[in-house]
Design a protein around this motif. Structure first.
Motif, mmCIF file in Angstrom:
data_model
loop_
_atom_site.group_PDB
_atom_site.id
_atom_site.type_symbol
_atom_site.label_atom_id
_atom_site.label_comp_id
_atom_site.label_asym_id
_atom_site.label_seq_id
_atom_site.Cartn_x
_atom_site.Cartn_y
_atom_site.Cartn_z
ATOM 1 N N ASP A 1 -5.665 19.252 6.588
ATOM 2 C CA ASP A 1 -4.908 18.888 5.392
ATOM 3 C C ASP A 1 -4.869 17.373 5.224
ATOM 4 O O ASP A 1 -4.888 16.634 6.206
ATOM 5 N N ASP A 2 -4.763 16.949 3.984
ATOM 6 C CA ASP A 2 -4.619 15.526 3.696
ATOM 7 C C ASP A 2 -3.226 15.059 4.046
ATOM 8 O O ASP A 2 -2.245 15.808 3.921
ATOM 9 N N VAL A 3 -3.119 13.807 4.473
ATOM 10 C CA VAL A 3 -1.830 13.184 4.760
ATOM 11 C C VAL A 3 -1.665 11.998 3.830
ATOM 12 O O VAL A 3 -2.590 11.212 3.638
ATOM 13 N N MET A 4 -0.500 11.892 3.243
ATOM 14 C CA MET A 4 -0.180 10.782 2.363
ATOM 15 C C MET A 4 1.080 10.107 2.882
ATOM 16 O O MET A 4 2.011 10.783 3.330
ATOM 17 N N LEU A 5 1.098 8.768 2.886
ATOM 18 C CA LEU A 5 2.310 8.036 3.241
ATOM 19 C C LEU A 5 3.002 7.593 1.969
ATOM 20 O O LEU A 5 2.385 7.004 1.084
ATOM 21 N N ARG A 6 4.294 7.872 1.886
ATOM 22 C CA ARG A 6 5.104 7.459 0.744
ATOM 23 C C ARG A 6 6.186 6.510 1.252
ATOM 24 O O ARG A 6 6.895 6.819 2.207
ATOM 25 N N ARG A 7 6.279 5.346 0.624
ATOM 26 C CA ARG A 7 7.314 4.393 1.031
ATOM 27 C C ARG A 7 8.681 4.928 0.625
ATOM 28 O O ARG A 7 8.863 5.412 -0.490
ATOM 29 N N PRO A 30 18.111 -2.474 7.128
ATOM 30 C CA PRO A 30 17.860 -2.527 5.688
ATOM 31 C C PRO A 30 16.548 -3.215 5.300
ATOM 32 O O PRO A 30 16.042 -2.998 4.207
ATOM 33 N N HIS A 31 15.989 -4.038 6.180
ATOM 34 C CA HIS A 31 14.735 -4.720 5.870
ATOM 35 C C HIS A 31 13.521 -4.043 6.493
ATOM 36 O O HIS A 31 12.415 -4.565 6.423
ATOM 37 N N SER A 32 13.728 -2.874 7.098
ATOM 38 C CA SER A 32 12.606 -2.144 7.688
ATOM 39 C C SER A 32 11.680 -1.637 6.586
ATOM 40 O O SER A 32 12.113 -1.289 5.487
ATOM 41 N N LEU A 33 10.414 -1.595 6.903
ATOM 42 C CA LEU A 33 9.413 -1.030 6.017
ATOM 43 C C LEU A 33 9.222 0.411 6.474
ATOM 44 O O LEU A 33 8.736 0.659 7.587
ATOM 45 N N CYS A 34 9.623 1.376 5.642
ATOM 46 C CA CYS A 34 9.672 2.778 6.048
ATOM 47 C C CYS A 34 8.726 3.631 5.212
ATOM 48 O O CYS A 34 8.586 3.419 4.002
ATOM 49 N N PHE A 35 8.118 4.613 5.888
ATOM 50 C CA PHE A 35 7.206 5.538 5.215
ATOM 51 C C PHE A 35 7.492 6.952 5.690
ATOM 52 O O PHE A 35 7.808 7.178 6.856
ATOM 53 N N GLU A 36 7.334 7.898 4.778
ATOM 54 C CA GLU A 36 7.408 9.311 5.109
ATOM 55 C C GLU A 36 6.009 9.884 4.958
ATOM 56 O O GLU A 36 5.321 9.608 3.966
ATOM 57 N N ALA A 37 5.577 10.641 5.950
ATOM 58 C CA ALA A 37 4.265 11.295 5.896
ATOM 59 C C ALA A 37 4.416 12.635 5.194
ATOM 60 O O ALA A 37 5.299 13.430 5.527
ATOM 61 N N LEU A 38 3.550 12.885 4.216
ATOM 62 C CA LEU A 38 3.545 14.136 3.465
ATOM 63 C C LEU A 38 2.190 14.793 3.665
ATOM 64 O O LEU A 38 1.157 14.121 3.603
ATOM 65 N N GLN A 44 4.336 18.413 1.728
ATOM 66 C CA GLN A 44 5.503 18.739 2.546
ATOM 67 C C GLN A 44 5.798 17.599 3.517
ATOM 68 O O GLN A 44 4.886 17.092 4.177
ATOM 69 N N PRO A 45 7.067 17.170 3.639
ATOM 70 C CA PRO A 45 7.425 16.112 4.586
ATOM 71 C C PRO A 45 7.061 16.528 6.013
ATOM 72 O O PRO A 45 7.331 17.656 6.427
ATOM 73 N N ALA A 46 6.425 15.595 6.752
ATOM 74 C CA ALA A 46 5.979 15.931 8.095
ATOM 75 C C ALA A 46 6.257 14.848 9.128
ATOM 76 O O ALA A 46 6.055 15.062 10.313
ATOM 77 N N GLY A 47 6.730 13.671 8.710
ATOM 78 C CA GLY A 47 6.975 12.611 9.677
ATOM 79 C C GLY A 47 7.536 11.368 9.024
ATOM 80 O O GLY A 47 7.611 11.271 7.791
#
Length: 100
Positions: A1-7, A30-38, A44-47
């Motif tokens: 499956d493809d993985v996409m990072l979303r900020r 608050p200044h962290s650069l955060c990503f959710e893996a979909l 679907q959220p995965a990480g």
């Protein structure tokens, strides 16, 4: 499956339930650069991963690139949020704060 990072903002650490699977339950700063893996076609959220920047030019572990009391804009940061780069300066390294 493809993985996409979303900020995402640091609050996604708690809102997405990632904190329940990690030994550090508090959200990143608050200044962290955060990503959710979909993953997958339905995204679907995965990480989750969070990075923060810092300056390591000072071999003694000091804060060479961080704004201090004598800097022109040092008072611009909210209390407890003082780890910002000096005006005209930069933070040269990154570290992973959360990974789930």
């Amino acid at each position: 499956d493809d993985v996409m990072l979303r900020r995402v903002d640091p609050g996604a650490w708690v809102a997405g339930g990632y904190c329940e699977h990690h030994y550090v339950p508090e959200p990143p700063g608050p200044h962290s650069l955060c990503f959710e893996a979909l993953v997958g076609a339905n995204r679907q959220p995965a990480g989750f991963v969070a990075f923060s920047a810092y300056d390591a030019d000072d071999e003694d572990g000091g804060d060479v690139g961080v704004a201090g009391e004598d800097d022109e804009h040092a008072g611009d940061a909210p209390p407890g949020d003082e780890r910002v780069a000096r005006p005209g300066g930069s933070l040269t390294n990154a570290q992973v704060d959360r990974l789930c």
